[in-house]
Write an enzyme that holds these catalytic residues in place. Structure first.
Site, PDB file in Angstrom:
ATOM      1  N   LYS B  79      37.929 -26.127  37.766  1.00 19.09           N
ATOM      2  CA  LYS B  79      37.268 -25.942  36.474  1.00 19.09           C
ATOM      3  C   LYS B  79      37.695 -24.592  35.885  1.00 19.09           C
ATOM      4  O   LYS B  79      37.722 -23.582  36.612  1.00 19.09           O
ATOM      5  CB  LYS B  79      35.746 -25.988  36.660  1.00 19.09           C
ATOM      6  N   SER B 159      28.778 -29.730  31.532  1.00 19.33           N
ATOM      7  CA  SER B 159      29.982 -29.087  31.068  1.00 19.33           C
ATOM      8  C   SER B 159      31.215 -29.380  31.927  1.00 19.33           C
ATOM      9  O   SER B 159      32.334 -29.173  31.474  1.00 19.33           O
ATOM     10  CB  SER B 159      29.780 -27.578  31.031  1.00 19.33           C
ATOM     11  N   SER B 183      25.288 -29.382  34.941  1.00 12.90           N
ATOM     12  CA  SER B 183      26.707 -29.496  34.570  1.00 12.90           C
ATOM     13  C   SER B 183      27.617 -30.085  35.640  1.00 12.90           C
ATOM     14  O   SER B 183      28.784 -30.368  35.363  1.00 12.90           O
ATOM     15  CB  SER B 183      27.257 -28.135  34.153  1.00 12.90           C
TER      16      SER B 183
END
Lengths: 498, 493
Positions: B79, B159, B183
């Site tokens: 990420k 997210s 998330s």
């Protein structure tokens, strides 16, 4: 009660003063990062990723900084909060990489304490006074902007960014510039005793925000102003003088004092508005979520306490009570760390050399350390090499003097030579003929001759003219070229004159 | 070679160790899959060389008979919230575009040390703020899934939407995620994969771009519970550089996996039957209870009375922290600097931050600044902290009655990109089931349960006691074995 008053057209005004002193914590590393804190390094050479607030960087408290603040709190008899917490003070400025300063608003590390200042008639402090301390909290320093490096841009040096500061907040307990000056000096002395701050005001290790208000004696506190970043004792006192008089003028002309932040200009000795209350930042303080509350264990607190040195008030008391020094000498010797350290080294060396308890030589050593030695050094000016003024050399001189081998005058002469050359004092005394004659035979012979040559005066003396004793001493010393031991001369004269 | 990309973490690791294929073959297969999948927009940058170098190192170790590490030969997606040395790290923002750190986050370093390699930096909602992956400066991420009979691009959740999309599309066997208020779990649920947020403090936050420090936790996203256990074990560990890091040994979660729940009690919170929750979600929840009962667990009803206050409290606490955490992006030291002609410092701040932050980030900075400001602090921030304490107390009470809690992960399945982006409050509701565990710092996991009537995945959430990731993983394993979720999105990219 301070008698300091501003004489206004409407009568007397009293000044109320509170100080926030920012003291840089002595530690090798910054408050929340491993970067060095040494003064004077090239710009931006002592900046870690944390200090520069790079993405994802996190603060980790430096235990040594916490320890120094706790020890400082203990030295001012303050409450230590075993549970405290860091808060973020949010504002934007180019010298503040994180966009917030990590400080302690809601739960400071150190709570209420007290600091004692001594009466000083000359300075206008009629009696001893206790100044309350509100709190001490620890926080990060900011970086430094440099406006003189480029025609249109400012540069920033982050070496100081993240350095640990203690903010020591007094209560509004001071009533005169003199009291404020004494407070800062005493605080500085304690910090230096404890070793938690080097107290170097020129380098910015210690600076004060000065809160001043005025009121008619007995009335409520007036509105205060805060003058930021004042970096010497003299300036602190100047700020108070100036601000108090300015506020009295404003009030007596029918105006009101604005609660505002002001700046001091050392060149003019005046203060001016920096920002008014309306422009005051909303700092949006909240607990720093990167840090857990600071919880101090008993062991840690005990270690802090055990590591405290003898503090100025206790040392002064001991000098008076155990060493028999005068209050003046005791106060002078304990004011600065360097002074008492030199004194105690010299005292130990002298007592040891003579083989007497410290108390027996303390007054002699104190006089030497406070007046004789500084006098000699001063008179020599640049000829003196202070490195030669070792404790051993001075102890050796004091030893000879205590034993009666040299006179006070000879001690000074020997010390002069030591300062210039670094030669051994005993060798100087021998080589340069700087020794007293204690040989009773030689002195007796000289006295016999003087008495024989002054039979009339001997008669007068015996007839009751006691003052003539000094004449005989003088004549003897002259005959001995000043090198006779005065005690021996006195004794023999007394014996012979009956 | 394409079949290699169907393998998960455990299968790759064991296959490389056993000589069934080389780590290089695996890395090449995934690099190729990543290169083919540009339409998903899951990656902001790809790093095929990083994956190959790690693979070659693993192959070399194997040739020498050395230990390959618990992730040896496994290429993963990272990420783009984790700082990676020498590789652009943006948090999907314009303000950090082009920022290349000289440091490596603790979590990513732990993964490299365990033998993993990096396929690239995964897209996400900007600064991890969002629930649909529509706030990235680098464009939306598409889910590999489509609603039956439609061709609309679906949200992979957020997210960690790049992570969920990549793992579901099998262009990465696993990926890192971060979870502040759901998330990891919500995108996992949206895309039919597993994801676990460990206890707050298990994974170091050092080198992870901060959103809300008191909530942010990293965790793995993968296609099985076993893979999550392996990867979490590699990621976690005490870090002296993070003052909130847990000073605890990392348990052997992989070795401790067991789907036998005899003697365990699973709580069903009655407050989670909220208006607006999809009927099919409620059905999957019922099914989840059956599965766990079948695994030997006792199912009990519990109450978490402050649940309805959790989301509003979260949307005070998280923006408050974010408003402060994001103050450092000011154009002074790194990242974007917008310096209009004749601008002073304040103008530079304003221009830089106006240009550098997206709307959702600005919205949260404004909310956070507001709730912390003088006069509002007590009414908002202090109240929210009190709620946070009450939510945590709800769980403490519940642990007297159960060992773990079963709940839906989300109130609905995935939705088409662009369908909610004008309605932030509805968007925020996506995290209504995820946020309470975040406020309490508890380990929580989403595992796929089934497809809904429209062919979209639904997830079930297990929340555990502090430090009991094992209990969470085991309950997840029990569901996984019974759900038999084998569905795959049809390849359209």
């Amino acid at each position: 009660m301070s008698t300091y008053r501003i004489q206004g057209a409407t009568g007397e005004w009293e000044v109320v003063i509170g100080l926030e002193v920012h003291a840089q914590v002595t530690s090798n590393a910054k408050l929340f990062s491993g970067a060095s804190t040494a003064f004077g390094a090239e710009p931006n050479t002592q900046v870690s990723l944390v200090d520069a607030a790079m993405p994802g960087m996190l603060p980790v408290p430096n235990r040594e900084c916490i320890r120094q603040a706790v020890r400082t709190g203990m030295a001012i008899e303050a409450e230590i909060n075993a549970w405290s917490r860091f808060d973020r003070k949010n504002y934007f400025y180019a010298d503040l990489p994180q966009g917030y300063q990590i400080s302690q608003l809601y739960h400071p590390l150190v709570g209420e304490g007290a600091l004692h200042i001594e009466a000083d008639e000359k300075a206008g402090i009629p009696q001893d006074k206790v100044i309350g301390i509100e709190r001490i909290h620890v926080e990060q320093d900011a970086g430094k902007l440099m406006h003189d490096q480029h025609p249109t841009m400012s540069y920033v040096d982050l070496n100081r960014s993240g350095v640990a500061l203690m903010e020591i907040v007094s209560k509004p307990d001071m009533r005169s510039p003199a009291e404020a000056g004494a407070y800062v000096r005493k605080l500085r002395s304690i910090l230096r005793y404890v070793g938690s701050c080097d107290g170097n005001m020129e380098e910015g290790s210690m600076r004060a925000d000065v809160n001043v208000s005025v009121r008619k004696p007995g009335e409520e506190f007036g509105t205060r102003t805060e003058t930021k970043n004042v970096n010497s004792v003299r300036f602190v006192m100047q700020v108070i003088e100036y601000e108090a008089n300015r506020q009295v003028d404003v009030l007596e002309n029918g105006g009101t004092v604005d609660q505002e932040t002001r700046l001091f200009d050392p060149n003019t000795g005046t203060t001016r508005t920096m920002r008014s209350k309306e422009d005051a930042h909303d700092y949006r303080y909240f607990p720093d979520p990167d840090l857990l509350p600071l919880e101090l264990e008993d062991d840690f607190l005990e270690e802090c306490r055990a590591s405290l040195p003898e503090l100025p008030d206790a040392k002064r008391k001991r000098y008076e009570e155990e060493l028999g020094l005068t209050p003046y000498n005791a106060r002078e010797l304990t004011a600065e760390v360097e002074t008492f350290a030199r004194f105690e080294t010299l005292l130990a060396a002298t007592a040891n050399g003579i083989g007497k308890p410290e108390k027996a030589v303390a007054t002699q050593v104190a006089n030497w350390a406070l007046s004789v030695a500084p006098g000699v050094i001063k008179s020599l000016g640049e000829e003196a090499n202070p490195a030669h003024a070792t404790a051993e050399a001075q102890a050796s001189i004091l030893d000879m003097q205590a034993k009666g081998e040299i006179s006070g005058g000879q001690a000074k002469e020997i010390f002069e030579i030591v300062l210039k050359t670094g030669r051994d004092p005993e060798e100087i005394a021998e080589t340069e003929g700087l020794k007293q004659v204690s040989d009773t035979g030689a002195i007796e012979a000289a006295i016999d001759e003087i008495l024989a040559n002054n039979e009339d005066k001997v008669e007068q003396y015996k007839g009751g003219k006691d003052k003539l004793f000094g004449f005989f001493v003088g004549q003897t010393m002259k005959a001995m070229q000043g090198k006779a031991n005065p005690a021996v001369v006195n004794q023999i004269l007394k014996d012979k004159l009956g | 070679m394409t079949e290699l990309t169907n393998l998960g973490v455990k299968a790759i690791r064991d296959g490389v160790a056993g000589g069934d294929f080389t780590a290089r073959e695996v890395a090449e297969a995934f690099n190729a899959a990543v290169a083919e999948a540009a339409e998903l927009n899951a990656f902001i940058v790809t790093t095929p060389d990083h994956a190959l170098a790690a693979a070659d190192a693993t192959d070399a170790k194997r040739a020498k008979g050395e230990d390959l590490g618990t992730m040896g030969g496994v290429p993963i997606g990272m990420k783009d919230l984790f700082a990676t040395r020498g590789v652009q790290t943006t948090a999907a923002s314009h303000i950090l575009e082009g920022f290349t750190p000289e440091y490596e986050s603790t979590v990513s370093q732990n993964l490299w040390d365990a033998g993993a390699g990096m396929l690239g930096k995964l897209n996400l909602d900007q600064f991890a703020m969002g629930s649909s992956n529509e706030t990235s400066y680098f464009g939306n991420v598409a889910s590999p899934w489509k609603k039956q009979g439609t061709n609309a691009a679906m949200s992979p959740g957020g997210s960690s939407g790049g992570s969920s999309s990549a793992v579901a599309a099998r262009i990465a066997p696993a990926a890192t995620g971060t979870d502040t208020g759901g998330s990891i779990r919500q995108p996992a649920a949206f895309t039919g994969i597993c994801g676990i947020k460990p206890t707050y403090g298990r994974c170091s936050r050092w080198g992870v771009v901060a959103f809300a420090s008191s909530l942010d936790q990293a965790g793995p996203m993968a296609r099985s519970v076993e893979d999550c256990a392996i990867m979490l074990e590699a990621m976690a560990g005490f870090d002296p550089k993070d003052a909130t890091s847990l000073k605890m040994e990392v348990p052997a979660w992989e070795a401790g996996l067991s789907a036998d729940l005899k003697g365990k009690t699973i709580g069903i919170p009655k407050e989670y039957r909220m208006d607006g929750t999809d009927e099919e979600i409620l059905k999957s929840w019922e099914q989840g209870k059956e599965w766990l009962r079948d695994a030997g667990a006792e199912i009990v009803d519990i109450s978490l009375p402050h649940t309805k206050y959790a989301l509003p409290a979260y949307y005070i606490v998280a923006p408050a922290e974010a408003s402060s955490n994001l103050a450092r992006y000011d154009g002074v030291r790194y990242g974007l600097r917008d310096l209009p002609d004749g601008a002073g410092l304040q103008d530079m701040y304003a221009a830089t931050r106006a240009a550098g932050f997206g709307d959702e980030v600005k919205r949260r900075i404004l909310i956070g600044t507001y709730v912390l400001s003088a006069g509002f602090y007590d009414a908002y921030y202090t109240q929210a902290q009190k709620i946070r304490t009450l939510v945590a107390q709800d769980y403490e009470q519940a642990w007297g009655e159960c060992d773990a809690i079963l709940a839906p992960t989300t109130p609905t399945a995935s939705f088409p990109l662009g369908s909610l982006d004008k309605d932030p409050l509805t968007m925020y509701l996506n995290d209504v089931y995820a946020v309470p565990a975040s406020l309490a710092g508890l380990p929580a996991m989403s595992v796929p349960a089934m497809l809904n009537g429209e062919g979209l995945p639904l997830g079930l959430q297990i929340v555990g006691k502090p430090f009991d990731e094992q209990g969470v993983l085991n309950a997840g394993l029990a569901i996984q074995q019974r759900a038999g979720f084998e569905a795959q999105p049809e390849k359209w990219w």
